[in-house]
Design a protein around this motif. Structure first.
Motif, short mmCIF file in Angstrom:
data_model
loop_
_atom_site.label_atom_id
_atom_site.label_comp_id
_atom_site.label_asym_id
_atom_site.label_seq_id
_atom_site.Cartn_x
_atom_site.Cartn_y
_atom_site.Cartn_z
N ASN A 111 0.76 -1.11 0.10
CA ASN A 111 0.05 -0.13 0.04
C ASN A 111 0.83 1.23 0.04
O ASN A 111 0.21 2.24 -0.36
CB ASN A 111 -0.78 0.18 1.28
CG ASN A 111 -2.31 -0.58 0.95
OD1 ASN A 111 -2.43 -1.83 1.43
ND2 ASN A 111 -3.13 -0.03 0.33
N TYR A 113 -5.54 5.63 3.73
CA TYR A 113 -6.68 4.83 3.85
C TYR A 113 -7.69 5.79 3.98
O TYR A 113 -8.78 5.23 4.52
CB TYR A 113 -6.29 3.97 4.84
CG TYR A 113 -5.29 3.09 5.02
CD1 TYR A 113 -5.07 2.08 3.76
CD2 TYR A 113 -4.10 2.89 5.77
CE1 TYR A 113 -4.04 1.13 3.66
CE2 TYR A 113 -2.93 2.09 5.74
CZ TYR A 113 -3.03 1.01 4.47
OH TYR A 113 -1.99 0.30 4.21
N ALA A 156 -10.54 4.22 1.57
CA ALA A 156 -10.93 3.07 1.68
C ALA A 156 -11.79 2.89 3.14
O ALA A 156 -12.66 2.12 3.18
CB ALA A 156 -9.72 2.14 2.36
N VAL A 202 -7.28 -3.34 5.72
CA VAL A 202 -7.16 -3.16 4.36
C VAL A 202 -6.42 -4.28 3.91
O VAL A 202 -6.42 -4.93 2.87
CB VAL A 202 -6.41 -1.94 3.81
CG1 VAL A 202 -5.93 -2.04 2.29
CG2 VAL A 202 -7.37 -0.86 3.91
N VAL A 233 -8.82 -6.81 1.74
CA VAL A 233 -8.67 -6.06 0.33
C VAL A 233 -7.32 -6.89 -0.25
O VAL A 233 -7.42 -7.72 -1.39
CB VAL A 233 -8.47 -4.68 0.23
CG1 VAL A 233 -8.21 -4.19 -1.33
CG2 VAL A 233 -9.62 -3.81 1.04
N ASN A 234 -6.18 -6.59 0.28
CA ASN A 234 -5.09 -7.13 -0.30
C ASN A 234 -4.87 -8.84 -0.32
O ASN A 234 -4.69 -9.44 -1.22
CB ASN A 234 -3.81 -6.73 0.14
CG ASN A 234 -3.83 -4.97 -0.20
OD1 ASN A 234 -4.51 -4.76 -0.96
ND2 ASN A 234 -3.28 -4.48 0.78
N ARG A 239 -7.78 -9.74 -3.34
CA ARG A 239 -6.86 -9.70 -4.58
C ARG A 239 -6.10 -10.81 -4.75
O ARG A 239 -5.41 -11.26 -5.91
CB ARG A 239 -5.97 -8.65 -4.36
CG ARG A 239 -6.62 -7.08 -4.34
CD ARG A 239 -5.58 -5.91 -4.13
NE ARG A 239 -4.61 -5.98 -5.09
CZ ARG A 239 -3.42 -5.23 -4.93
NH1 ARG A 239 -3.38 -4.50 -3.96
NH2 ARG A 239 -2.57 -5.00 -5.88
N SER A 275 -14.30 -4.58 1.47
CA SER A 275 -13.92 -5.63 0.65
C SER A 275 -14.47 -5.31 -0.79
O SER A 275 -14.09 -5.15 -1.87
CB SER A 275 -14.02 -7.19 0.95
OG SER A 275 -13.35 -7.79 0.11
N ALA A 328 -13.66 -1.96 -2.28
CA ALA A 328 -12.63 -2.09 -2.97
C ALA A 328 -12.59 -2.74 -4.29
O ALA A 328 -11.65 -2.37 -5.19
CB ALA A 328 -11.48 -2.71 -2.11
N TYR A 329 -13.46 -3.64 -4.67
CA TYR A 329 -13.33 -4.33 -5.96
C TYR A 329 -13.73 -3.35 -6.85
O TYR A 329 -13.46 -3.59 -8.10
CB TYR A 329 -14.35 -5.50 -5.77
CG TYR A 329 -14.51 -6.51 -6.98
CD1 TYR A 329 -13.33 -7.04 -7.67
CD2 TYR A 329 -15.79 -6.35 -7.71
CE1 TYR A 329 -13.41 -7.83 -8.54
CE2 TYR A 329 -15.87 -7.26 -8.94
CZ TYR A 329 -14.65 -7.91 -9.20
OH TYR A 329 -14.84 -8.75 -10.52
N SER A 351 -12.58 -0.74 -7.54
CA SER A 351 -11.30 -0.31 -8.43
C SER A 351 -10.21 -1.26 -8.76
O SER A 351 -9.13 -1.17 -9.09
CB SER A 351 -10.70 1.10 -7.32
OG SER A 351 -10.41 0.35 -6.11
N TRP A 352 -10.71 -2.59 -8.43
CA TRP A 352 -9.65 -3.80 -8.97
C TRP A 352 -9.60 -3.63 -10.32
O TRP A 352 -10.37 -3.72 -11.23
CB TRP A 352 -10.20 -4.99 -8.33
CG TRP A 352 -9.62 -6.25 -8.73
CD1 TRP A 352 -8.43 -6.75 -7.88
CD2 TRP A 352 -9.62 -7.13 -9.66
NE1 TRP A 352 -7.98 -7.83 -8.63
CE2 TRP A 352 -8.65 -8.25 -9.66
CE3 TRP A 352 -10.55 -6.99 -10.74
CZ2 TRP A 352 -8.71 -9.14 -10.51
CZ3 TRP A 352 -10.62 -8.04 -11.66
CH2 TRP A 352 -9.45 -8.97 -11.67
#
Length: 540
Positions: free
Chosen positions: A58, A111, A114, A194, A198-199, A203, A268, A271-272, A274-275
């Motif tokens: 990050n 963050y 987020a 995060v 997220v990560n 991801r 989560s 965040a997807y 912007s994935w």
């Protein structure tokens, strides 16, 4: 587990059977903190973990100052950060902010976006408190980072009202020392959320799943791409199913142990939005975050802007090895663009992965076209990277580096007190006790430790990068058997190079007094909790 440094944590024994405590506080943990059990309190260690910790993906370069949010200003207030030059100029080694940016010396953990949309609901939950944080770092001449400002933001009390924001800078006395420690704890809590939601989960675990399902539905077991991907799909569907039952489910472990609570999966899912698959490969991710620039004169075609960035420098070695292996494999079976386009099984696999598995993203223009050997190689390299090295870098340090809760609290229960608040007197009277009261309860901490201990454990039958079942007979193509052995030899060479880096005193983010060597991308590992090892697949 240095319970002695935080006396109240010793009471955890009253909640937990002693065999469990003995297991959780065994020498495996001391391997990582025995050299300096108070390192986690220091600013240099706080900053070092952004480059070589559990969540090294990050950190980004500051390219606009003050930083600016993309959130709707009508709802969330001014998009511009409250951090100003006067807050940080005394920490920039004589530079102005503009000079620091031009010299690529200013970095950030951001963050704000987020967390801010969720902070009001988090703070309305019992026993959970959060800010949306931004942390600025300056790159020192020694190649290490130092934190120079932390911004703590809350959403406006009503649309159009000013958003409460607070900027803290490195301490100058006892009071500001403890306020700074509390601010860092909130940053770490944001970072832990995060990282996990997220990560790690989104991801790697979740993003890989559609490609694996589609492979089993459309690729024959004899298909060359299935054979290539087979070791990188092992156990992933099973572990994801178990996670949905016991970890990320409503009222499950993740909701119980992390600050966002019942909002975890909403974070989560947000965040997807912007994935992007095309930015999930390591070089593209480093360029996106401004941590590297393209430079054909450097290995891998990239020049890192922080030379001693252990995750990135070790990761690029592994990325390049995977890329060379996949290219050799693809070029052997798909020498022309027509060979790629005319493979119906291959095209159906990719179509379903994108249009069904990642349905919300199916119209995105950034998806690579599966129409050339180069594009096929790029897609497959990214999938192998995500399932192996990227997941390993985010997963297997969770207990060794994050099991000591004060170092990286997954949950915060109190905000940083303001002078006008009644809590401020309590803070002044006993800042150490106040700090502990912001952390998870003893039972919550033990539950978290037990879970990350399990998640950080390598099974005895683990297969690591450069290994596979029946290495001489997994394919009847002798050329590919030989190419795989070449790849395995390169992986072993990389391990020796990483070991050498960890012994280099000039690399201060991985070597020095009390500094934990960076081993999360060391390819091999014995079973158990080791803080190293790159399995082929997302298997835990």
């Amino acid at each position: 587990f240095f319970l002695s440094s935080f006396g109240p944590f010793v009471a955890v024994a009253s909640f937990t059977p002693s065999p469990v405590i003995n297991k959780l506080t065994s020498s495996r943990f001391f391997l990582f903190f025995a050299a300096d059990k108070f390192a986690w309190l220091r600013d240099d260690e706080f900053a070092r973990q952004a480059l070589a910790g559990i969540n090294p993906v990050n950190i980004e370069r500051v390219q606009v100052f003050p930083p600016v949010s993309k959130l709707d200003p009508v709802i969330y207030g001014s998009p511009e950060s409250a951090i100003r030059e006067e807050h940080i100029i005394s920490h920039l080694n004589g530079m102005t902010v503009q000079q620091a940016m031009e010299n690529k010396k200013l970095f950030m953990l951001d963050y704000h976006e987020a967390y801010l949309p969720f902070v009001s609901r988090i703070n309305a939950s019992e026993g959970r408190k959060a800010y949306a944080t931004r942390t600025l770092f300056f790159l020192t001449p020694l190649g290490t980072l130092k934190p120079v400002a932390i911004e703590l933001s809350l959403p406006p009390p009503s649309p159009g009202a000013a958003a409460p924001r607070r900027v803290l800078t490195p301490p100058t006395d006892g009071t500001t020392h403890w306020l700074w420690q509390l601010a860092k704890a909130h940053v770490n809590s944001n970072d832990a959320g995060v990282h996990q939601l997220v990560n790690h989960w989104l991801r790697t675990h979740a993003a890989m799943e559609p490609f694996i399902l589609a492979a089993h539905r459309h690729l024959s077991a004899m298909h060359p791409v299935f054979k290539l991907l087979h070791p990188h799909m092992r156990y992933t569907l099973e572990i994801n199913a178990l996670a949905r039952q016991n970890l990320i489910n409503a009222d499950g472990v993740i909701e119980s142990c992390f600050t966002p609570g019942h909002l975890c999966m909403e974070i989560s899912a947000a965040a997807y939005q912007s994935w992007r698959f095309d930015q999930e490969g390591l070089p593209a991710d480093l360029l996106r975050r401004g941590m590297a620039v393209e430079d054909p004169a450097h290995p891998h075609g990239l020049r890192l802007l922080i030379d001693d960035y252990p995750y990135a420098s070790d990761g690029l070695l592994i990325w390049s090895a995977i890329l060379d292996w996949v290219r050799a494999y693809v070029d052997s079976y798909y020498p022309t663009a027509d060979a790629v386009r005319s493979d119906d099984e291959l095209q159906q696999w990719y179509w379903e992965s994108v249009n069904v598995g990642h349905r919300d993203k199916r119209h995105a223009e950034w998806w690579p076209e599966l129409d050339t050997p180069g594009n096929l190689g790029s897609v497959l390299t990214t999938l192998v990277w995500l399932s192996s090295a990227q997941h390993a870098s985010l997963n297997f340090g969770q207990y060794p580096l994050g099991g000591y809760v004060p170092n990286r609290s997954p949950m915060m229960r109190r905000l940083v007190p303001e002078e006008s608040e009644p809590e401020y007197a309590e803070f002044l009277a006993n800042p150490h006790r106040f700090f502990l009261s912001t952390m998870p309860s003893l039972l919550q901490a033990t539950k978290f430790m037990a879970v990350v201990d399990t998640l950080s454990t390598h099974s005895p039958d683990e297969e690591y990068l450069g290994q596979r079942q029946q290495p001489s007979t997994w394919t009847g193509d002798a050329r590919m058997v030989e190419a795989f052995y070449k790849f395995a030899a390169e992986v072993r060479r990389i391990e020796r190079e990483i070991d050498g880096r960890n012994r280099d005193p000039n690399l201060r983010n991985r070597c020095g007094a009390g500094v934990v060597p960076y081993e999360l991308l060391m390819p091999s590992s014995p079973p158990g909790v080791t803080g190293r090892g790159v399995p082929n697949s997302v298997s835990i």
